[in-house]
Each structure stands twice: as C-alpha cells, then as structure tokens.
Design a protein around this motif. Structure first.
Motif, PDB file in Angstrom:
ATOM      1  N   LYS A   1       0.820  -1.210   0.000  1.00  0.00           N
ATOM      2  CA  LYS A   1       0.000   0.000   0.000  1.00  0.00           C
ATOM      3  C   LYS A   1       0.856   1.263   0.000  1.00  0.00           C
ATOM      4  O   LYS A   1       0.568   2.226  -0.715  1.00  0.00           O
ATOM      5  N   ALA A   2       1.929   1.256   0.799  1.00  0.00           N
ATOM      6  CA  ALA A   2       2.712   2.476   0.985  1.00  0.00           C
ATOM      7  C   ALA A   2       3.995   2.513   0.163  1.00  0.00           C
ATOM      8  O   ALA A   2       4.520   3.595  -0.092  1.00  0.00           O
ATOM      9  N   HIS A   3       4.500   1.340  -0.254  1.00  0.00           N
ATOM     10  CA  HIS A   3       5.806   1.363  -0.917  1.00  0.00           C
ATOM     11  C   HIS A   3       5.928   0.268  -1.970  1.00  0.00           C
ATOM     12  O   HIS A   3       5.116  -0.667  -2.034  1.00  0.00           O
ATOM     13  N   LEU A   4       6.983   0.408  -2.774  1.00  0.00           N
ATOM     14  CA  LEU A   4       7.320  -0.555  -3.819  1.00  0.00           C
ATOM     15  C   LEU A   4       8.750  -1.020  -3.576  1.00  0.00           C
ATOM     16  O   LEU A   4       9.676  -0.204  -3.569  1.00  0.00           O
ATOM     17  N   ASP A   5       8.935  -2.326  -3.344  1.00  0.00           N
ATOM     18  CA  ASP A   5      10.277  -2.884  -3.210  1.00  0.00           C
ATOM     19  C   ASP A   5      10.701  -3.436  -4.566  1.00  0.00           C
ATOM     20  O   ASP A   5       9.984  -4.252  -5.157  1.00  0.00           O
ATOM     21  N   VAL A   6      11.874  -3.002  -5.031  1.00  0.00           N
ATOM     22  CA  VAL A   6      12.319  -3.320  -6.382  1.00  0.00           C
ATOM     23  C   VAL A   6      13.628  -4.098  -6.337  1.00  0.00           C
ATOM     24  O   VAL A   6      14.560  -3.710  -5.628  1.00  0.00           O
ATOM     25  N   ALA A   7      13.674  -5.207  -7.099  1.00  0.00           N
ATOM     26  CA  ALA A   7      14.898  -6.003  -7.237  1.00  0.00           C
ATOM     27  C   ALA A   7      15.316  -5.967  -8.695  1.00  0.00           C
ATOM     28  O   ALA A   7      14.600  -6.450  -9.572  1.00  0.00           O
ATOM     29  N   TRP A   8      16.478  -5.384  -8.937  1.00  0.00           N
ATOM     30  CA  TRP A   8      16.988  -5.250 -10.302  1.00  0.00           C
ATOM     31  C   TRP A   8      18.385  -5.855 -10.314  1.00  0.00           C
ATOM     32  O   TRP A   8      19.340  -5.247  -9.823  1.00  0.00           O
ATOM     33  N   GLN A   9      18.478  -7.093 -10.817  1.00  0.00           N
ATOM     34  CA  GLN A   9      19.718  -7.868 -10.767  1.00  0.00           C
ATOM     35  C   GLN A   9      20.210  -7.925  -9.316  1.00  0.00           C
ATOM     36  O   GLN A   9      19.511  -8.460  -8.469  1.00  0.00           O
ATOM     37  N   LYS A  10      21.350  -7.362  -8.984  1.00  0.00           N
ATOM     38  CA  LYS A  10      21.834  -7.442  -7.607  1.00  0.00           C
ATOM     39  C   LYS A  10      21.483  -6.200  -6.791  1.00  0.00           C
ATOM     40  O   LYS A  10      21.905  -6.070  -5.633  1.00  0.00           O
ATOM     41  N   GLN A  11      20.715  -5.305  -7.362  1.00  0.00           N
ATOM     42  CA  GLN A  11      20.350  -4.070  -6.672  1.00  0.00           C
ATOM     43  C   GLN A  11      18.947  -4.181  -6.076  1.00  0.00           C
ATOM     44  O   GLN A  11      18.068  -4.817  -6.648  1.00  0.00           O
ATOM     45  N   SER A  12      18.749  -3.536  -4.931  1.00  0.00           N
ATOM     46  CA  SER A  12      17.440  -3.491  -4.288  1.00  0.00           C
ATOM     47  C   SER A  12      17.180  -2.055  -3.820  1.00  0.00           C
ATOM     48  O   SER A  12      18.057  -1.427  -3.204  1.00  0.00           O
ATOM     49  N   ARG A  13      15.988  -1.564  -4.139  1.00  0.00           N
ATOM     50  CA  ARG A  13      15.632  -0.216  -3.697  1.00  0.00           C
ATOM     51  C   ARG A  13      14.158  -0.196  -3.326  1.00  0.00           C
ATOM     52  O   ARG A  13      13.374  -1.040  -3.775  1.00  0.00           O
ATOM     53  N   ARG A  14      13.792   0.791  -2.506  1.00  0.00           N
ATOM     54  CA  ARG A  14      12.391   0.971  -2.110  1.00  0.00           C
ATOM     55  C   ARG A  14      11.924   2.352  -2.538  1.00  0.00           C
ATOM     56  O   ARG A  14      12.613   3.351  -2.313  1.00  0.00           O
ATOM     57  N   PHE A  15      10.743   2.399  -3.150  1.00  0.00           N
ATOM     58  CA  PHE A  15      10.133   3.654  -3.580  1.00  0.00           C
ATOM     59  C   PHE A  15       8.748   3.762  -2.939  1.00  0.00           C
ATOM     60  O   PHE A  15       8.116   2.749  -2.614  1.00  0.00           O
ATOM     61  N   GLY A  16       8.282   4.977  -2.789  1.00  0.00           N
ATOM     62  CA  GLY A  16       6.930   5.180  -2.290  1.00  0.00           C
ATOM     63  C   GLY A  16       5.910   4.797  -3.357  1.00  0.00           C
ATOM     64  O   GLY A  16       6.125   5.037  -4.544  1.00  0.00           O
ATOM     65  N   ASN A  17       4.824   4.215  -2.920  1.00  0.00           N
ATOM     66  CA  ASN A  17       3.765   3.860  -3.871  1.00  0.00           C
ATOM     67  C   ASN A  17       2.815   5.044  -4.020  1.00  0.00           C
ATOM     68  O   ASN A  17       1.627   4.980  -3.701  1.00  0.00           O
ATOM     69  N   ASP A  18       3.376   6.137  -4.510  1.00  0.00           N
ATOM     70  CA  ASP A  18       2.610   7.340  -4.793  1.00  0.00           C
ATOM     71  C   ASP A  18       3.137   7.937  -6.092  1.00  0.00           C
ATOM     72  O   ASP A  18       4.041   7.372  -6.723  1.00  0.00           O
ATOM     73  N   LYS A  19       2.598   9.054  -6.484  1.00  0.00           N
ATOM     74  CA  LYS A  19       2.954   9.629  -7.777  1.00  0.00           C
ATOM     75  C   LYS A  19       4.444   9.921  -7.893  1.00  0.00           C
ATOM     76  O   LYS A  19       5.087   9.570  -8.902  1.00  0.00           O
ATOM     77  N   SER A  20       5.022  10.545  -6.873  1.00  0.00           N
ATOM     78  CA  SER A  20       6.446  10.898  -6.932  1.00  0.00           C
ATOM     79  C   SER A  20       7.321   9.646  -6.866  1.00  0.00           C
ATOM     80  O   SER A  20       8.349   9.550  -7.553  1.00  0.00           O
ATOM     81  N   GLY A  21       6.932   8.672  -6.043  1.00  0.00           N
ATOM     82  CA  GLY A  21       7.712   7.449  -5.925  1.00  0.00           C
ATOM     83  C   GLY A  21       7.719   6.657  -7.220  1.00  0.00           C
ATOM     84  O   GLY A  21       8.756   6.135  -7.647  1.00  0.00           O
ATOM     85  N   ARG A  22       6.556   6.581  -7.859  1.00  0.00           N
ATOM     86  CA  ARG A  22       6.480   5.850  -9.129  1.00  0.00           C
ATOM     87  C   ARG A  22       7.256   6.568 -10.224  1.00  0.00           C
ATOM     88  O   ARG A  22       7.875   5.927 -11.086  1.00  0.00           O
ATOM     89  N   ALA A  23       7.251   7.905 -10.189  1.00  0.00           N
ATOM     90  CA  ALA A  23       8.026   8.672 -11.172  1.00  0.00           C
ATOM     91  C   ALA A  23       9.521   8.423 -10.985  1.00  0.00           C
ATOM     92  O   ALA A  23      10.280   8.293 -11.960  1.00  0.00           O
ATOM     93  N   ALA A  24       9.956   8.340  -9.726  1.00  0.00           N
ATOM     94  CA  ALA A  24      11.370   8.071  -9.443  1.00  0.00           C
ATOM     95  C   ALA A  24      11.752   6.671  -9.913  1.00  0.00           C
ATOM     96  O   ALA A  24      12.856   6.451 -10.450  1.00  0.00           O
ATOM     97  N   LEU A  25      10.854   5.709  -9.737  1.00  0.00           N
ATOM     98  CA  LEU A  25      11.107   4.345 -10.194  1.00  0.00           C
ATOM     99  C   LEU A  25      11.258   4.298 -11.717  1.00  0.00           C
ATOM    100  O   LEU A  25      12.193   3.676 -12.234  1.00  0.00           O
ATOM    101  N   VAL A  26      10.363   4.979 -12.420  1.00  0.00           N
ATOM    102  CA  VAL A  26      10.430   5.002 -13.888  1.00  0.00           C
ATOM    103  C   VAL A  26      11.736   5.639 -14.354  1.00  0.00           C
ATOM    104  O   VAL A  26      12.396   5.129 -15.268  1.00  0.00           O
ATOM    105  N   ALA A  27      12.136   6.739 -13.701  1.00  0.00           N
ATOM    106  CA  ALA A  27      13.382   7.417 -14.080  1.00  0.00           C
ATOM    107  C   ALA A  27      14.585   6.507 -13.856  1.00  0.00           C
ATOM    108  O   ALA A  27      15.528   6.486 -14.661  1.00  0.00           O
ATOM    109  N   TRP A  28      14.562   5.736 -12.773  1.00  0.00           N
ATOM    110  CA  TRP A  28      15.659   4.823 -12.475  1.00  0.00           C
ATOM    111  C   TRP A  28      15.728   3.713 -13.513  1.00  0.00           C
ATOM    112  O   TRP A  28      16.803   3.363 -14.009  1.00  0.00           O
TER     113      TRP A  28
END
Length: 309
Positions: free
Chosen positions: A14-41
């Motif tokens: 509900k509040a966040h998105l946990d992302v696994a990209w190869q050996k990298q892991s990051r957490r983004f907010g599940n809101d407009k700004s967080g999703r925009a940051a995920l797309v940019a990454w």
C-alpha cells in the motif's frame, strides 16, 4: 546465451514498492512521486527491461498506469505461481525485499509475455464488474442475516440496507451498459456474445471484463485461463481423476450459472449435456464440460474474421 531482457521484480504494498533489479534493491513510495522516481531509475538501463509484479488488491494499479504511460513492459503474474517457484528454488523466507527478488528470478527463468495494456473503457468495465460482485456478496449475506433477525426494528433496518444495495447494483448495471454501448469494440463483442442462446447481457459483461483476451486464444489457453480445463493426475500405473483448478474464479462462477441456463435452453449444449448424463457422468462433471464447451464457443465467436486473399 546472453539474456536480451532484464527482468525487474516489484513487490507492491500500500505504501511502498520494493524493487529487485539484478543485484540491486531499492524501495520507492507507492505514490505519484515514488512511481516517477522508479520510472526514471529504470530508464537508465541500456538494455530492454520488463517488470513483474503481482496483483495486490488494487495497490498495483497506479504502478501499471505509470509503466504503460512510459511504455515500459510489465507482466502481472499470479501469486501462487511465484510462490511455487520460490519453494522449488528453496526460498522459504518471505519479506517484501525477498519477494521482489523472487519475482525477478521468476521472470528470468520463465520469461513470461508482457501483459497487454487495457483501454480506459476496459479498466472502467472491470472495476464496475468487481464492485457489482462485491455488492452481490453483501446482498446475499444481508438477506441471510434478515432471515435470522427477530427484532422488528433490526428487520426494518436490514430491509432498508437491502433496498440500498439493490439500488446501487441497478445503478452499476446502467453504468456497465453505458461503457459497453459507447465503445465500438466492446459493443460489437457484446452483440456477438449475446447472440449465443443462453448468454445474456450479464454474462457478456462479465466475460468482457474478466477475460479481455478472449478471441485471441486457442482452445487450451482459453480453457486453462478460465479454470475449466481438466488436468491429468497420473503416476505410473495409477490413473487419477481429471480435475479442474486455478483460473479466474469470478469468470468461472459466472460461467457456471450461464451453463445451467444453456444446458436447458441451448439446443446444442442441452443435447451435449444429456449425452454425458446418459453415459453415467455425474451432474457436476457434465455441467463442467458444458462450461468448457460454452467458453470455447464464446472464444470462437470473438475471433477476427480473416480477410480474403
């Protein structure tokens, strides 16, 4: 062979998105700004990427829309398939970070096809259908509750609530009809579906909402997706009973009610049902076979007509 697509796992909460990209892991907010940051990454990747996530009670909708707008491929996978893969891989821990890693590994191993983006009308239809089913469950529960009430005041309140639920369902039915009528593709598909004896407007709306792929599938794919395909249970000399499981529950439930009507009023399906019963097949088994046959008829009716050479 070098992998041409990088699979990124996203565990949605509900509040966040946990992302696994190869050996990298990051957490983004599940809101407009967080999703925009995920797309940019993600767009920093020099190779093609494909995201995988599970349905999460609607919390994934914002992510899917952001990815569609950015033309990033994404696959919405069934949670039980991913958990079975995790068990097979010996991954017993379950955290948001671990789940994201499992999704990434599942994508690399299975290489699933991207989920086809849906139109705005298709999304509205699906949401209306889901809300109507929700109200239908509440209505049934309240009607059962009313039969147990002895207090006159509570019975009056219960009747009032039942009336309100029915009014809301009637309003949603109008909205569903409007969405289908205003979209040419949905309208034409609904007309083809309702031309089949035993298939009414409710069934057509359910099929269009829950199985938009219908008409683009082969027989086995359609039956498996709806959960009406019989699967073998054999081992050595043992021959187990063929059973159905999985698939889309809401669609399967709707097909069951439609099959009941079709087994009585559709001449072809009625004869098919009676032949199975005459051979000693149990009622539910014969009705399941009618469901499968009906689904295949629906799938065939929506297949595009090939253009003349």
């Amino acid at each position: 062979m070098k992998q041409s697509v990088v699979y990124i796992g996203v565990d949605v909460a509900k509040a966040h998105l946990d992302v696994a990209w190869q050996k990298q892991s990051r957490r983004f907010g599940n809101d407009k700004s967080g999703r925009a940051a995920l797309v940019a990454w993600i767009k920093q990747s020099p190779t093609a990427v494909q995201l995988l996530c599970e349905a999460s009670g609607g919390y994934e909708r914002g992510l899917l829309e952001s990815l569609e707008q950015s033309e990033i491929k994404v696959t919405l996978v069934q949670a039980n398939r991913v958990r079975q893969y995790a068990r097979a891989a010996g991954i017993l821990s379950k955290t948001d970070k671990v789940d994201a890693g499992v999704l990434s590994a599942f994508g690399a191993a299975m290489q699933p096809k991207p989920t086809r983006p849906q139109s705005a009308e298709q999304k509205r239809l699906r949401e209306y259908e889901a809300q109507r089913r929700h109200l239908s469950r509440i209505l049934l529960a309240e009607q059962n509750r009313l039969a147990q009430l002895g207090c006159a005041e509570l019975r009056a309140l219960s009747r009032k609530l039942i009336s309100q639920i029915k009014n809301q369902m009637a309003t949603i039915d109008v909205r569903i009809g409007s969405v289908i009528a205003q979209d040419q593709e949905l309208r034409l598909k609904a007309e083809k579906l309702t031309s089949i004896t035993g298939v009414g407007e409710r069934t057509a709306a359910l099929v269009l909402a829950e199985m938009p792929e219908l008409g683009r599938l082969n027989r086995r794919q359609a039956a498996a997706l709806a959960g009406v395909a019989p699967f073998n249970r054999d081992s050595g000399t043992l021959r187990g009973k063929r059973t159905i499981f999985g698939g889309r529950r809401a669609l399967r439930s709707g097909l069951y009610m439609t099959a009941l009507a079709a087994a009585r009023h559709n001449q072809i399906l009625s004869n098919f049902y009676q032949r199975l019963r005459a051979k000693g097949k149990p009622h539910k088994l014969a009705l399941t076979a009618v469901m499968r046959k009906l689904l295949l008829v629906l799938n065939h009716s929506l297949k595009p007509i090939p253009s003349p050479a």
